[in-house]
Design an enzyme around this catalytic site. Structure first.
Site, PDB file in Angstrom:
ATOM      1  N   GLU A 163     -66.157  59.887 -49.809  1.00 29.35           N
ATOM      2  CA  GLU A 163     -65.345  60.007 -51.017  1.00 29.35           C
ATOM      3  C   GLU A 163     -64.962  61.469 -51.255  1.00 29.35           C
ATOM      4  OE1 GLU A 163     -67.582  59.726 -54.660  1.00 29.35           O
ATOM      5  OE2 GLU A 163     -66.014  58.527 -55.620  1.00 29.35           O
ATOM      6  N   GLU A 170     -73.489  68.617 -58.514  1.00 30.08           N
ATOM      7  CA  GLU A 170     -73.351  68.307 -57.081  1.00 30.08           C
ATOM      8  C   GLU A 170     -73.091  69.568 -56.257  1.00 30.08           C
ATOM      9  OE1 GLU A 170     -72.048  63.809 -56.222  1.00 30.08           O
ATOM     10  OE2 GLU A 170     -70.417  65.033 -57.022  1.00 30.08           O
ATOM     11  N   ASP A 197     -72.148  62.607 -51.136  1.00 26.69           N
ATOM     12  CA  ASP A 197     -73.109  61.694 -51.780  1.00 26.69           C
ATOM     13  C   ASP A 197     -74.223  61.256 -50.831  1.00 26.69           C
ATOM     14  OD1 ASP A 197     -71.654  61.933 -54.070  1.00 26.69           O
ATOM     15  OD2 ASP A 197     -70.704  59.976 -53.928  1.00 26.69           O
ATOM     16  N   HIS A 255     -68.723  64.726 -61.406  1.00 30.04           N
ATOM     17  CA  HIS A 255     -68.278  64.505 -60.028  1.00 30.04           C
ATOM     18  C   HIS A 255     -67.722  65.792 -59.424  1.00 30.04           C
ATOM     19  CE1 HIS A 255     -66.891  62.302 -56.559  1.00 30.04           C
ATOM     20  NE2 HIS A 255     -65.744  62.922 -56.661  1.00 30.04           N
ATOM     21  N   HIS A 261     -64.570  64.932 -52.805  1.00 28.10           N
ATOM     22  CA  HIS A 261     -65.387  65.711 -53.738  1.00 28.10           C
ATOM     23  C   HIS A 261     -64.722  67.058 -53.985  1.00 28.10           C
ATOM     24  CE1 HIS A 261     -68.546  62.723 -53.420  1.00 28.10           C
ATOM     25  NE2 HIS A 261     -69.211  63.365 -54.356  1.00 28.10           N
ATOM     26  N   GLU A 316     -70.894  54.538 -58.319  1.00 30.74           N
ATOM     27  CA  GLU A 316     -70.204  53.246 -58.256  1.00 30.74           C
ATOM     28  C   GLU A 316     -70.998  52.198 -57.474  1.00 30.74           C
ATOM     29  OE1 GLU A 316     -68.876  56.212 -58.055  1.00 30.74           O
ATOM     30  OE2 GLU A 316     -66.760  56.235 -58.627  1.00 30.74           O
TER      31      GLU A 316
END
Ligand SMILES: [Zn+2]
Length: 257
Positions: free
Chosen positions: A32, A178, A43, A173, A34, A120
């Site tokens: 995904e 992160e 992730d 996010h 980032h 998710e």
């Protein structure tokens, strides 16, 4: 120290560790976007790194990560319109988890921890665990823990890292948490100079389908990653690894480990 990565062991060594009662960790990530400064695999990379540290402390093992996750949602992952984001239908993810849990049970694993690095995934991973346990029946002798690693960040740490107020985990996010964790675990994969000035995103209290892509900052970052640092990452990682270790020891009664 015992090696922790299942894929680096022979089946014979893996079998011995399982028979000795090793707790098995399954990191569940995503592929995904980032933002421009973090890699697509963030992730799974974070869930795997955290799993490896906890496994090393409790004599556990880490299975190869699930590297695809459920569809990115605009308010917590930016959405499905970014190039590179590669997602599964919910039923596919649940089936993948169900099959993996069933296989670990066949190997003799008694204690399994699913470490989620992609929000998710939450209910589809839960569904996979429950489908597997229903199929295996009440005498399966397998206990499963499921967790999202950021829930182990302590309040005092968040207050120190966000003196102007914590924006909440959904908007985090590709932001400070992160990015700081990646600076701690995988500094060579972070391009600090590419952190954008976007955000914080301001979403209404509902969703629209098809996605209103104009709601999402074009960089894919939902609140600023400025102020990220390896030192903050080390503190967050400390909270997370300590917290998960304590939870695993408590629930699986690993006194003395
Ligand atoms: Zn992420």
């Amino acid at each position: 120290m015992n090696p922790v990565h299942m894929e680096q062991l022979s089946w014979v060594d893996y079998e011995r560790r399982v028979q000795e009662g090793a707790v098995l960790f399954l990191p569940c990530g995503a592929t995904e976007q980032h933002g421009p400064h973090l890699p697509l695999g963030t992730d799974a990379l974070l869930a795997s790194a955290i799993s490896a540290e906890v496994a090393a402390r409790v004599g556990g093992l880490v299975a190869p990560a699930l590297s695809y996750g459920y569809k990115s949602q605009p308010k917590c992952g930016g959405g499905q319109h970014f190039c590179g984001t590669t997602s599964l239908d919910g039923a596919t993810l649940s089936a993948l988890v169900r099959d993996a849990v069933r296989e670990f049970h066949r190997h003799g694993v008694k204690r399994l921890v699913l470490v989620l690095g992609h929000y998710e995934n939450t209910w589809f991973v839960a569904e996979g665990i429950q489908l597997a346990l229903r199929e295996l029946g009440p005498d399966a002798g397998l206990e499963v823990m499921r967790l999202e690693h950021w829930d182990f960040c302590r309040e005092e740490t968040l207050e120190d890292i966000f003196p102007d107020g914590f924006p909440g985990f959904a908007l985090e996010h590709a932001a400070v948490i992160e990015t700081s964790l990646m600076l701690h675990f995988h500094p060579h994969l972070v391009a600090l100079e590419k952190i954008p000035d976007d955000g914080p995103a301001d979403f209404p209290p509902y969703d629209m389908y098809p996605t209103r892509t104009e709601w999402v900052p074009p960089s894919g970052v939902l609140s600023s990653a400025r102020g990220s640092s390896a030192a903050k990452g080390a503190r967050l990682a400390g909270d997370i690894v300590d917290g998960i270790t304590a939870a695993v020891r408590f629930e699986f009664k690993l006194e003395g480990l």
